[in-house]
Design a protein around this motif. Structure first.
Motif, PDB file in Angstrom:
ATOM      1  N   VAL A 161       0.857  -1.190   0.000  1.00  0.00           N
ATOM      2  CA  VAL A 161       0.000   0.000   0.000  1.00  0.00           C
ATOM      3  C   VAL A 161       0.886   1.230   0.000  1.00  0.00           C
ATOM      4  O   VAL A 161       1.901   1.282   0.696  1.00  0.00           O
ATOM      5  CB  VAL A 161      -0.913   0.008   1.251  1.00  0.00           C
ATOM      6  N   PHE A 162       0.529   2.236  -0.802  1.00  0.00           N
ATOM      7  CA  PHE A 162       1.184   3.537  -0.653  1.00  0.00           C
ATOM      8  C   PHE A 162       0.101   4.599  -0.492  1.00  0.00           C
ATOM      9  O   PHE A 162      -0.808   4.733  -1.275  1.00  0.00           O
ATOM     10  CB  PHE A 162       2.138   3.856  -1.810  1.00  0.00           C
ATOM     11  N   HIS A 163       0.207   5.322   0.627  1.00  0.00           N
ATOM     12  CA  HIS A 163      -0.756   6.378   0.938  1.00  0.00           C
ATOM     13  C   HIS A 163      -0.343   7.656   0.216  1.00  0.00           C
ATOM     14  O   HIS A 163       0.838   8.020   0.191  1.00  0.00           O
ATOM     15  CB  HIS A 163      -0.809   6.618   2.444  1.00  0.00           C
ATOM     16  N   GLN A 164      -1.331   8.345  -0.345  1.00  0.00           N
ATOM     17  CA  GLN A 164      -1.021   9.551  -1.118  1.00  0.00           C
ATOM     18  C   GLN A 164      -2.012  10.655  -0.771  1.00  0.00           C
ATOM     19  O   GLN A 164      -3.208  10.531  -0.997  1.00  0.00           O
ATOM     20  CB  GLN A 164      -1.051   9.259  -2.625  1.00  0.00           C
ATOM     21  N   VAL A 165      -1.493  11.767  -0.255  1.00  0.00           N
ATOM     22  CA  VAL A 165      -2.332  12.884   0.162  1.00  0.00           C
ATOM     23  C   VAL A 165      -2.430  13.963  -0.909  1.00  0.00           C
ATOM     24  O   VAL A 165      -3.378  14.741  -0.932  1.00  0.00           O
ATOM     25  CB  VAL A 165      -1.794  13.479   1.489  1.00  0.00           C
ATOM     26  N   ALA A 166      -1.458  14.032  -1.814  1.00  0.00           N
ATOM     27  CA  ALA A 166      -1.444  15.034  -2.878  1.00  0.00           C
ATOM     28  C   ALA A 166      -0.661  14.482  -4.058  1.00  0.00           C
ATOM     29  O   ALA A 166       0.160  13.576  -3.911  1.00  0.00           O
ATOM     30  CB  ALA A 166      -0.803  16.333  -2.380  1.00  0.00           C
ATOM     31  N   ALA A 167      -0.908  15.067  -5.231  1.00  0.00           N
ATOM     32  CA  ALA A 167      -0.241  14.572  -6.444  1.00  0.00           C
ATOM     33  C   ALA A 167       1.273  14.645  -6.314  1.00  0.00           C
ATOM     34  O   ALA A 167       1.995  13.775  -6.820  1.00  0.00           O
ATOM     35  CB  ALA A 167      -0.711  15.377  -7.650  1.00  0.00           C
ATOM     36  N   SER A 168       1.794  15.668  -5.625  1.00  0.00           N
ATOM     37  CA  SER A 168       3.242  15.860  -5.512  1.00  0.00           C
ATOM     38  C   SER A 168       3.928  14.784  -4.683  1.00  0.00           C
ATOM     39  O   SER A 168       5.152  14.632  -4.750  1.00  0.00           O
ATOM     40  CB  SER A 168       3.534  17.221  -4.867  1.00  0.00           C
ATOM     41  N   VAL A 169       3.164  14.008  -3.911  1.00  0.00           N
ATOM     42  CA  VAL A 169       3.753  13.018  -3.007  1.00  0.00           C
ATOM     43  C   VAL A 169       4.268  11.793  -3.765  1.00  0.00           C
ATOM     44  O   VAL A 169       5.189  11.124  -3.301  1.00  0.00           O
ATOM     45  CB  VAL A 169       2.719  12.631  -1.923  1.00  0.00           C
ATOM     46  N   ARG A 198     -14.071  13.625  -1.802  1.00  0.00           N
ATOM     47  CA  ARG A 198     -14.403  13.141  -3.154  1.00  0.00           C
ATOM     48  C   ARG A 198     -13.558  13.858  -4.200  1.00  0.00           C
ATOM     49  O   ARG A 198     -13.125  13.261  -5.187  1.00  0.00           O
ATOM     50  CB  ARG A 198     -15.892  13.350  -3.433  1.00  0.00           C
ATOM     51  N   GLY A 199     -13.330  15.165  -4.006  1.00  0.00           N
ATOM     52  CA  GLY A 199     -12.505  15.907  -4.946  1.00  0.00           C
ATOM     53  C   GLY A 199     -11.074  15.390  -4.970  1.00  0.00           C
ATOM     54  O   GLY A 199     -10.482  15.224  -6.048  1.00  0.00           O
ATOM     55  N   THR A 200     -10.496  15.133  -3.788  1.00  0.00           N
ATOM     56  CA  THR A 200      -9.151  14.564  -3.722  1.00  0.00           C
ATOM     57  C   THR A 200      -9.115  13.204  -4.401  1.00  0.00           C
ATOM     58  O   THR A 200      -8.171  12.881  -5.136  1.00  0.00           O
ATOM     59  CB  THR A 200      -8.703  14.432  -2.255  1.00  0.00           C
ATOM     60  N   TRP A 201     -10.135  12.392  -4.166  1.00  0.00           N
ATOM     61  CA  TRP A 201     -10.232  11.070  -4.787  1.00  0.00           C
ATOM     62  C   TRP A 201     -10.201  11.180  -6.305  1.00  0.00           C
ATOM     63  O   TRP A 201      -9.417  10.491  -6.970  1.00  0.00           O
ATOM     64  CB  TRP A 201     -11.521  10.395  -4.326  1.00  0.00           C
ATOM     65  N   ARG A 202     -11.031  12.045  -6.861  1.00  0.00           N
ATOM     66  CA  ARG A 202     -11.093  12.158  -8.323  1.00  0.00           C
ATOM     67  C   ARG A 202      -9.749  12.583  -8.904  1.00  0.00           C
ATOM     68  O   ARG A 202      -9.319  12.068  -9.949  1.00  0.00           O
ATOM     69  CB  ARG A 202     -12.197  13.154  -8.726  1.00  0.00           C
ATOM     70  N   ARG A 203      -9.069  13.515  -8.232  1.00  0.00           N
ATOM     71  CA  ARG A 203      -7.766  13.985  -8.746  1.00  0.00           C
ATOM     72  C   ARG A 203      -6.716  12.883  -8.719  1.00  0.00           C
ATOM     73  O   ARG A 203      -5.925  12.750  -9.660  1.00  0.00           O
ATOM     74  CB  ARG A 203      -7.280  15.189  -7.931  1.00  0.00           C
ATOM     75  N   LEU A 204      -6.702  12.103  -7.650  1.00  0.00           N
ATOM     76  CA  LEU A 204      -5.602  11.158  -7.467  1.00  0.00           C
ATOM     77  C   LEU A 204      -5.824   9.807  -8.124  1.00  0.00           C
ATOM     78  O   LEU A 204      -4.865   9.036  -8.268  1.00  0.00           O
ATOM     79  CB  LEU A 204      -5.312  10.985  -5.978  1.00  0.00           C
ATOM     80  N   VAL A 205      -7.044   9.485  -8.510  1.00  0.00           N
ATOM     81  CA  VAL A 205      -7.257   8.204  -9.209  1.00  0.00           C
ATOM     82  C   VAL A 205      -7.512   8.405 -10.700  1.00  0.00           C
ATOM     83  O   VAL A 205      -7.737   7.439 -11.426  1.00  0.00           O
ATOM     84  CB  VAL A 205      -8.418   7.385  -8.586  1.00  0.00           C
TER      85      VAL A 205
END
Length: 248
Positions: A161-169, A198-205
């Motif tokens: 698993v890799f946790h990701q809080v923002a695209a830059s991570v 939900r917004g973070t989800w859409r950006r990161l997936v």
């Protein structure tokens, strides 16, 4: 579905307080809300390497959880037929070195790895002052190491698993490559209201690499500040449907 934490640190997750067996039973109960016709797999995500604000004697800005604690968590995970994930917040240490240091546990069939790259710091950087980062190539190196253990010891598929809080991570994520016997899971992090999450989800997936499964992280306290916690029904309605849900 799982809880994360480390004993004695309530701020780092649900597993940081209370009786461990009681918490493991709670994981099972919450997991059934995510079953959706499937058999849920409870997960205990123990912080095995914790990032620190001070350098420490070796200058790595990280500390390692004692083997006795890992042994206790593994024993309870086996009792409950759960999976033990060893979470790594590397500080300035090399993530692969931290994974290799856990080899005695990773040769077991019910132990996997979770990486928290927002706590992976470069030279001159201090955990907590800014987001750290990893890369698709570095994640691939860790996956390749786990794949070697799976092959050598004839183990079942092992999660990474890799946790990701923002695209830059996670940089150059397109360079991430699947490895035999390793299930790659991208767990979308981030605190906020259901709408913000939900917004973070859409950006990161939006550009999920081939062969990478999706996961989602919820915060019992932080998400509810001024808002509310998302329900299992709302989480399962995300597209794609998360295959791993973790509560902190």
């Amino acid at each position: 579905m799982g809880f994360c934490g480390v004993p004695g640190a309530a701020a780092l997750g649900r597993l940081g307080t209370g009786d461990l067996r009681a918490r493991a039973a709670e994981v099972e109960k919450v997991a059934h809300g995510y079953a959706a016709g499937r058999e849920p797999l409870p997960v205990l995500e123990l912080l095995a390497t914790v990032a620190n604000a001070s350098a420490g004697p070796d200058g790595t800005y990280r500390s390692r959880t004692p083997a006795a604690t890992i042994r206790r968590f593994h024993a309870v995970a086996r009792e409950r037929r759960a999976l033990l994930l060893l979470n790594i917040q590397p500080g300035r240490a090399a993530p692969l070195d931290e994974v290799r240091a856990l080899r005695e546990w990773l040769v077991h069939p019910d132990v996997g790895i979770a990486l928290d790259p927002e706590w992976e710091m470069g030279a001159g950087e201090v955990p907590g002052r800014k987001y750290g980062h990893t890369s698709g190539r570095e994640l691939t190196r860790v996956a390749r190491y786990l794949s070697g253990l799976v092959a050598k010891y004839d183990l079942p598929e092992k999660p990474l698993v890799f946790h990701q809080v923002a695209a830059s991570v996670v940089r150059a994520e397109s360079t991430l490559r699947s490895q035999p016997g390793v299930a790659l899971i991208k767990s979308v992090d981030g605190i906020g209201s259901p709408g913000l999450k939900r917004g973070t989800w859409r950006r990161l997936v939006a550009r999920l690499p081939d062969g990478v499964h999706s996961g989602f992280k919820l915060f019992y306290e932080e998400d509810a500040e001024g808002s509310r916690l998302m329900t299992p029904k709302e989480v399962l309605a995300l597209t794609p449907r998360p295959e791993y849900v973790m509560y902190e």
